[in-house]
Motif scaffolding. Structure first.
Motif, PDB file in Angstrom:
ATOM      1  N   ILE A   1       0.839  -1.199   0.000  1.00  0.00           N
ATOM      2  CA  ILE A   1       0.000   0.000   0.000  1.00  0.00           C
ATOM      3  C   ILE A   1       0.873   1.247   0.000  1.00  0.00           C
ATOM      4  CG2 ILE A   1      -1.709   1.322   1.325  1.00  0.00           C
ATOM      5  CD1 ILE A   1      -2.844  -1.134  -0.074  1.00  0.00           C
ATOM      6  N   ALA A   2       1.949   1.248   0.780  1.00  0.00           N
ATOM      7  CA  ALA A   2       2.851   2.398   0.816  1.00  0.00           C
ATOM      8  C   ALA A   2       3.524   2.608  -0.532  1.00  0.00           C
ATOM      9  CB  ALA A   2       3.904   2.210   1.905  1.00  0.00           C
ATOM     10  N   CYS A   3       3.895   1.516  -1.195  1.00  0.00           N
ATOM     11  CA  CYS A   3       4.602   1.623  -2.469  1.00  0.00           C
ATOM     12  C   CYS A   3       3.682   1.996  -3.622  1.00  0.00           C
ATOM     13  CB  CYS A   3       5.319   0.316  -2.795  1.00  0.00           C
ATOM     14  SG  CYS A   3       6.718   0.003  -1.743  1.00  0.00           S
ATOM     15  N   THR A   4       2.401   1.759  -3.496  1.00  0.00           N
ATOM     16  CA  THR A   4       1.500   2.111  -4.590  1.00  0.00           C
ATOM     17  C   THR A   4       0.777   3.422  -4.296  1.00  0.00           C
ATOM     18  OG1 THR A   4      -0.197   0.678  -3.627  1.00  0.00           O
ATOM     19  CG2 THR A   4       1.169  -0.262  -5.361  1.00  0.00           C
ATOM     20  N   LEU A   5      -0.141   3.397  -3.385  1.00  0.00           N
ATOM     21  CA  LEU A   5      -0.946   4.585  -3.118  1.00  0.00           C
ATOM     22  C   LEU A   5      -0.183   5.680  -2.385  1.00  0.00           C
ATOM     23  CD1 LEU A   5      -4.331   2.963  -2.120  1.00  0.00           C
ATOM     24  CD2 LEU A   5      -3.723   4.060  -4.262  1.00  0.00           C
ATOM     25  N   GLY A   6       0.576   5.293  -1.380  1.00  0.00           N
ATOM     26  CA  GLY A   6       1.305   6.293  -0.592  1.00  0.00           C
ATOM     27  C   GLY A   6       2.304   7.071  -1.423  1.00  0.00           C
ATOM     28  N   VAL A   7       3.082   6.369  -2.216  1.00  0.00           N
ATOM     29  CA  VAL A   7       4.088   7.029  -3.053  1.00  0.00           C
ATOM     30  C   VAL A   7       3.417   7.851  -4.150  1.00  0.00           C
ATOM     31  CG1 VAL A   7       5.916   6.563  -4.722  1.00  0.00           C
ATOM     32  CG2 VAL A   7       5.937   5.419  -2.524  1.00  0.00           C
ATOM     33  N   LEU A   8       2.343   7.359  -4.731  1.00  0.00           N
ATOM     34  CA  LEU A   8       1.651   8.092  -5.781  1.00  0.00           C
ATOM     35  C   LEU A   8       1.071   9.401  -5.257  1.00  0.00           C
ATOM     36  CD1 LEU A   8       0.594   8.079  -8.726  1.00  0.00           C
ATOM     37  CD2 LEU A   8      -1.475   7.051  -7.811  1.00  0.00           C
ATOM     38  N   ILE A   9       0.362   9.339  -4.152  1.00  0.00           N
ATOM     39  CA  ILE A   9      -0.251  10.541  -3.577  1.00  0.00           C
ATOM     40  C   ILE A   9       0.824  11.527  -3.127  1.00  0.00           C
ATOM     41  CG2 ILE A   9      -1.625  11.372  -1.625  1.00  0.00           C
ATOM     42  CD1 ILE A   9      -3.245   8.740  -1.907  1.00  0.00           C
ATOM     43  N   THR A  10       1.864  11.026  -2.480  1.00  0.00           N
ATOM     44  CA  THR A  10       2.929  11.902  -2.010  1.00  0.00           C
ATOM     45  C   THR A  10       3.653  12.575  -3.161  1.00  0.00           C
ATOM     46  OG1 THR A  10       3.218  10.491  -0.075  1.00  0.00           O
ATOM     47  CG2 THR A  10       4.989  12.018  -0.568  1.00  0.00           C
ATOM     48  N   SER A  11       3.932  11.854  -4.234  1.00  0.00           N
ATOM     49  CA  SER A  11       4.660  12.458  -5.342  1.00  0.00           C
ATOM     50  C   SER A  11       3.821  13.509  -6.071  1.00  0.00           C
ATOM     51  CB  SER A  11       5.153  11.391  -6.308  1.00  0.00           C
ATOM     52  OG  SER A  11       4.092  10.630  -6.810  1.00  0.00           O
ATOM     53  N   VAL A  12       2.518  13.330  -6.146  1.00  0.00           N
ATOM     54  CA  VAL A  12       1.661  14.351  -6.752  1.00  0.00           C
ATOM     55  C   VAL A  12       1.660  15.616  -5.898  1.00  0.00           C
ATOM     56  CG1 VAL A  12      -0.745  14.928  -7.288  1.00  0.00           C
ATOM     57  CG2 VAL A  12       0.204  12.742  -8.014  1.00  0.00           C
ATOM     58  N   ILE A  13       1.515  15.469  -4.590  1.00  0.00           N
ATOM     59  CA  ILE A  13       1.475  16.623  -3.695  1.00  0.00           C
ATOM     60  C   ILE A  13       2.828  17.318  -3.643  1.00  0.00           C
ATOM     61  CG2 ILE A  13       1.176  17.326  -1.280  1.00  0.00           C
ATOM     62  CD1 ILE A  13      -1.029  15.224  -1.094  1.00  0.00           C
ATOM     63  N   VAL A  14       3.912  16.553  -3.575  1.00  0.00           N
ATOM     64  CA  VAL A  14       5.248  17.152  -3.522  1.00  0.00           C
ATOM     65  C   VAL A  14       5.574  17.844  -4.845  1.00  0.00           C
ATOM     66  CG1 VAL A  14       7.716  16.619  -3.376  1.00  0.00           C
ATOM     67  CG2 VAL A  14       6.138  15.628  -1.741  1.00  0.00           C
ATOM     68  N   GLY A  15       5.183  17.257  -5.960  1.00  0.00           N
ATOM     69  CA  GLY A  15       5.416  17.900  -7.250  1.00  0.00           C
ATOM     70  C   GLY A  15       4.675  19.220  -7.375  1.00  0.00           C
ATOM     71  N   ALA A  16       3.452  19.262  -6.876  1.00  0.00           N
ATOM     72  CA  ALA A  16       2.689  20.510  -6.919  1.00  0.00           C
ATOM     73  C   ALA A  16       3.228  21.536  -5.928  1.00  0.00           C
ATOM     74  CB  ALA A  16       1.220  20.226  -6.615  1.00  0.00           C
ATOM     75  N   GLY A  17       3.653  21.070  -4.772  1.00  0.00           N
ATOM     76  CA  GLY A  17       4.167  21.997  -3.765  1.00  0.00           C
ATOM     77  C   GLY A  17       5.574  22.469  -4.035  1.00  0.00           C
TER      78      GLY A  17
END
Length: 99
Positions: A21-37
């Protein structure tokens, strides 16, 4: 007669479901937010702020994916993912509200 020692090693990674779950959803959501921020504090002009998240997303995703798969302790992975999401969400909120 020789006694057999238990040579069973502990598993290299614990909690495989949580790690998946961390490698799929967690990393995906985090990378979208970090890329935008990240466009808020990187020294780029206004036009590049539109395309920069598209360039940064694969790099951030790959780095976080390697980190999430290679770190032994799953709590460390979740701590970093949650911390990065929280920090960049606050940055985006402050920028949008003008605070």
């Amino acid at each position: 007669m020789t006694s057999k020692r238990s040579t069973a090693r502990p598993p290299l990674f614990t909690a495989p479901f949580s790690r998946t779950i961390a490698c799929t959803l967690g990393v995906l959501i985090t990378s979208v937010i970090v890329g935008a921020g990240a466009t808020l504090y990187l020294p780029i002009n206004e036009i590049d702020r539109i395309g920069m998240p598209a360039v940064l997303f694969p790099l951030i995703w790959l780095g976080l994916l390697f980190f999430a798969t290679m770190t032994r302790n799953i709590r460390t992975v979740w701590l970093w993912l949650t911390g990065l999401c929280t920090l960049h969400t606050v940055l985006i909120y402050w920028h949008l509200t003008g605070a």
